[in-house]
Design an enzyme around this catalytic site. Structure first.
Site, mmCIF file in Angstrom:
data_model
loop_
_atom_site.group_PDB
_atom_site.id
_atom_site.type_symbol
_atom_site.label_atom_id
_atom_site.label_comp_id
_atom_site.label_asym_id
_atom_site.label_seq_id
_atom_site.Cartn_x
_atom_site.Cartn_y
_atom_site.Cartn_z
ATOM 1 N N HIS A 353 -8.451 -9.736 10.108
ATOM 2 C CA HIS A 353 -7.906 -8.406 9.856
ATOM 3 C C HIS A 353 -6.531 -8.412 9.198
ATOM 4 C CE1 HIS A 353 -10.781 -5.625 11.753
ATOM 5 N NE2 HIS A 353 -11.037 -6.592 12.593
ATOM 6 N N LYS A 544 0.488 6.386 10.573
ATOM 7 C CA LYS A 544 -0.036 5.042 10.849
ATOM 8 C C LYS A 544 1.046 4.262 11.582
ATOM 9 C CE LYS A 544 -0.946 4.623 6.463
ATOM 10 N NZ LYS A 544 -2.255 4.071 6.228
ATOM 11 N N ARG A 545 0.713 3.062 12.024
ATOM 12 C CA ARG A 545 1.734 2.231 12.658
ATOM 13 C C ARG A 545 2.962 2.126 11.754
ATOM 14 N NH1 ARG A 545 1.107 -3.067 12.962
ATOM 15 N NH2 ARG A 545 -0.701 -3.074 11.591
ATOM 16 N N LYS A 550 3.758 -1.114 5.399
ATOM 17 C CA LYS A 550 3.114 0.185 5.178
ATOM 18 C C LYS A 550 4.034 1.151 4.435
ATOM 19 C CE LYS A 550 0.029 -0.339 9.160
ATOM 20 N NZ LYS A 550 -1.288 -0.269 8.505
ATOM 21 N N THR A 651 -8.379 2.363 7.617
ATOM 22 C CA THR A 651 -9.492 3.287 7.860
ATOM 23 C C THR A 651 -8.984 4.729 7.864
ATOM 24 O OG1 THR A 651 -9.231 2.925 10.250
ATOM 25 C CG2 THR A 651 -10.960 1.673 9.125
ATOM 26 N N LYS A 655 -10.732 8.398 6.584
ATOM 27 C CA LYS A 655 -10.813 9.640 7.378
ATOM 28 C C LYS A 655 -10.241 10.818 6.597
ATOM 29 C CE LYS A 655 -10.320 6.708 11.386
ATOM 30 N NZ LYS A 655 -9.319 5.933 12.135
#
Length: 829
Positions: A353, A544-545, A550, A651, A655
């Site tokens: 991952h 998100k985290r 990110k 993911t 969504k």
């Protein structure tokens, strides 16, 4: 009077008998609660009464499913994951059982508010982000596809922490999610297992013996996982540690996530609880393998083990399951090493991952030597056989031996868990095409060159039951009206929506659903954050985290740029509500500073009268599954802006796409395939590609050069550096500015200019609602590939050696003979 939720046809038929039966069950459970505890019912009492009523309809199907598996004896799939980020269970269960509408009607007739009851349920926060939520989606799909599948993990007494934002800082509070009880789980003490730790290894004539161990008991708790409208109810089994009479467990159970991360002395306890679930899971799998249909002798030969058992390792956390299965085979079942190793490799498969080096697990040899001495011996032997093979293929290549060894010798000796998973599995996969290519050509290149056939791709997916039917019923119903209801189990049918891209009525209806969702979520934001929200503004969402890769910082720099443009206007400004949310790991200083910067910028922006309702910035506190279900349907623009080559898949991007948001993003993770499916022209793609990042790494990234040549970037950074957003402490964000200028691995400045230009394109299109909505429809039509049903079908047929089935298990009210007939039908397939 309670407000009645709109009836949605694809959530089940409302029958008078169904409603009457549900009301009767509800009142029975409520009466039991009140007799036991008190005289006056609270909303939580009503929730538990409803949950137990729905569970009554679930349990019969759960038992019937296990009876069916017992009769049919299919190959079982075991999904091992340290995290299962389940969220709430009630509404998902009602939808999958086809009870949603009947329950809505029953609760309405009882004068109660269904949404209020649903809000009483605690999120089962047994995870930290995408990996855990993926596991939850996969369980839903495995049940919907009729696979005999089991999820195995840890029953954390405390979930991921509750995040509070106080004075702009993240503060962690314990998530005591079990404090009111959990109506969905069932303790199974009859399957409690002993797990051994410590001790030493004796070599005897009969082989190695692990002696003088300490024993901890693993107690299983089972949670039913219903498939969609097929009567299949699979099991998620979570392990909890229990102490035998002679053992003090006080320092063993690790549930407090916060202290576990902050206190380095708890490393051994964390290791033990992780090992507990791996070892107990393998023992449980062996027990189930040996158990056969009544009247048949139990299995004593393990020759058929890989034909009856498939174990998927969700990242490296369950890696110790490999030496544990070898220990069982060799030490207990007395198989020879070569036979045991062949069976083991044919049983396991491994999903990677991450490509970030720091995220690849490595366990100190010293710790394993103390905690699991026999397992360390087995790992050494696996490594020796593996290195002997490498040495034979590449004689005199010591560098290759070093790079491919399971044991890292640099500094503190460590076991590389990713290498153990690769060597011990028959299949290895990444979770998006770009990610799988990177692990084959870069991260695990030597292993891929050795066994290229072992490496695969399985692009992640999401379950449309939770991420459309549950969270966005208006859109789900609208889609069903134009293409029918079959898309719920075959998301590829959404491509039929392309026929309606130019349909004026459908465009209007899609736009109305989005606006209704925005109004509802805007009201939630106003209530929670006391900030006036303009529902006509663009809802620009980045949840998100919190992590440097990110690039929430890039978004923050854009917010400041928009603020500066409003203060010094040169062109009309398209109003935005920017929503950022996510949790920082408690020990991750930079991530916490990023949150502090965003909240400081929000304070300035939201309180500047010149800005007014043109721009609002909200930091969503305590982002979790149930909050995602609120914000995703209301989103106009989805931010997926990681540095190319760093996000494995993502993911959340899927969504948002399914729920009618447009994506601004880099060509990273699953964004690449989203662009392929929808057409790159239907996403807002910007920034460096993977090859550009590699080229910049070769040349050398010079942040200062961007600062000097881009005036708006210079202005933004000067504001942060000077303390404009932290006047009481001008140096508050010094760590952030130092990182951005001196050691930013994720190259925020390099993509800044292109990101700003791309955002201008977003604003321009948003001013044309019809064209914006047409692009939305094209995106929704292109999401078929990103169903977790498709992902699990690929795992099933290409990795696990099983076939999905649409056979419907006979319901509990049919005789037992019906199960035997269905089992025979399955065997013939």
């Amino acid at each position: 009077m309670a407000e009645k939720r709109k009836q949605i046809s694809i959530r089940g038929i409302v029958g008078v008998e169904n409603v009457a039966e549900l009301k009767k069950g509800f009142n029975r459970h409520l009466h039991f609660t009140l007799v036991k505890d008190r005289n006056i019912a609270t909303p939580r009492d009503y929730y538990f009464a409803l949950a137990h009523t729905v569970r009554d309809h679930l349990v019969g199907r759960w038992i019937r499913t296990q009876q069916f598996y017992y009769e049919a004896d299919p190959k079982r799939v075991y999904y091992l994951s340290l995290e299962f980020y389940m969220g709430r269970t009630l509404q998902n269960t009602m939808i999958n059982l086809g009870l949603q509408n009947a329950c809505d009607e029953a609760i309405y007739q009882l004068g109660l508010d269904m949404e209020e009851l649903e809000e009483m349920e605690e999120d089962a926060g047994l995870g930290n982000g995408g990996l855990g939520r993926l596991a939850a989606c996969f369980l839903d799909s495995m049940a919907t596809l009729g696979l005999a599948a089991y999820g195995y993990g840890i029953r954390y007494e405390y979930g991921i922490f509750n995040q509070k934002i106080r004075d702009g800082w993240q503060v962690e509070e314990a998530d005591d999610w079990l404090r009111h009880g959990n109506p969905w789980e069932k303790a199974r003490p009859e399957y409690m297992l002993p797990v051994h730790f410590y001790g030493r290894v004796e070599e005897t004539r009969d082989g190695s013996k692990w002696v003088d161990t300490q024993v901890v008991l693993a107690m299983p708790y089972d949670t039913p996982i219903p498939g969609y409208m097929n009567n299949t109810v699979n099991t998620m089994r979570l392990w909890s540690a229990r102490a035998p009479n002679d053992f003090n467990l006080r320092d063993f159970n690790v549930g407090d996530y916060i202290q576990a991360v902050l206190d380095r002395n708890l490393a051994e306890n964390i290791s033990r609880i992780i090992v507990l679930y791996r070892i107990s899971t393998l023992q449980d799998i062996i027990r189930r393998f040996k158990t056969t249909k009544k009247g048949s002798p139990g299995r004593t030969s393990f020759e058929s083990f890989p034909d009856k058992v498939a174990v998927q390792l969700n990242d490296t956390h369950p890696a110790m399951a490999i030496p544990e299965l070898m220990r069982i085979f060799v030490d207990i079942e007395k198989l020879d090493w070569d036979t045991a190793w062949d069976l083991t490799r044919r049983t396991f498969a491994y999903t990677n991952h991450t490509v970030l080096p720091e995220a690849l697990e490595r366990w100190p040899v010293e710790l394993l030597e103390t905690l699991l001495p026999r397992h360390l011996q087995i790992i050494y032997q696996i490594n020796q056989v593996h290195l002997d093979r490498i040495a034979a293929l590449y004689p005199d290549d010591m560098d290759k031996l070093r790079k491919m060894s399971l044991i890292e010798e640099d500094g503190c000796k460590r076991v590389n868990m990713a290498h153990l998973c690769i060597v011990g599995s028959h299949a290895v996969n990444g979770v998006a095409e770009i990610h799988s290519n990177i692990i084959k050509t870069q991260v695990f290149r030597d292993f891929s060159d050795l066994e290229p056939e072992k490496f695969q791709n399985k692009t992640n997916g999401i379950t449309p039951r939770r991420w459309l039917l549950l969270c966005n019923p208006g859109l789900a119903e609208l889609i069903a009206e134009v293409i029918g209801e079959d898309y719920v189990k075959d998301l590829s049918q959404l491509e039929k929506l392309n026929d309606f891209v130019d349909d004026a009525a459908f465009i209007r209806d899609v736009s109305k659903v989005k606006q209704d969702n925005k109004v509802k979520f805007g009201q939630y934001l106003e209530k929670e954050y006391r900030v006036k929200i303009n529902p006509s503004s663009m809802f620009d969402v980045h949840v998100k985290r919190i992590h440097e890769y990110k690039r929430q910082l890039l978004n923050c720099l854009h917010i400041i740029t928009m603020y500066n443009r409003i203060k010094n206007p040169t062109a009309p400004f398209v109003p935005r509500t920017v929503i950022i949310g996510g949790k920082a790991a408690p020990g991750y200083h930079m991530a916490k500073m990023i949150i502090r910067l965003i909240t400081s910028v929000a304070d300035v922006v939201n309180n500047d009268p010149v800005v007014g309702n043109k721009l609002k910035v909200i930091y969503l506190e305590n982002y979790r599954v149930s909050l995602a279900e609120k914000v995703i349907p209301a989103t106009d623009l989805s931010e997926q802006i990681s540095t190319a080559g760093t996000e494995a898949s993502g993911t959340g991007n899927m969504k948002f796409m399914l729920n009618g948001a447009l994506t601004i993003g880099t060509m990273d993770g699953a964004n690449v395939e989203m662009a392929e499916e929808a057409g790159e022209e239907n996403l807002f793609i910007f920034g460096m590609r993977v090859e550009d990042v590699a080229e910049l790494d070769k040349k050398g990234y010079d942040a200062m050069s961007y600062y000097k040549k881009i005036p708006e970037l210079k202005q933004v950074m000067d504001q942060i550096t000077s303390g404009f957003f932290s006047p009481r402490n001008p140096d508050l964000f010094k760590d952030i500015t130092n990182m951005l200028f001196k050691y930013d691995r994720f190259k925020v400045f390099a993509d800044f200019e292109d990101y700003i230009k791309c955002q201008e394109k977003v604003s321009k299109l948003y001013q044309n609602p019809k064209e914006w909505t047409k692009m939305v429809i094209r995106n929704i039509a292109a999401t078929g590939k990103f169903s977790s049903d498709r992902t699990i079908t690929e795992y099933a047929t290409e990795v696990w050696g099983v076939e999905p089935t649409d056979l419907k298990i006979p319901p509990p009210n049919e005789p037992r003979e019906a199960i035997e007939e269905t089992a025979r039908a399955l065997k013939k397939m």
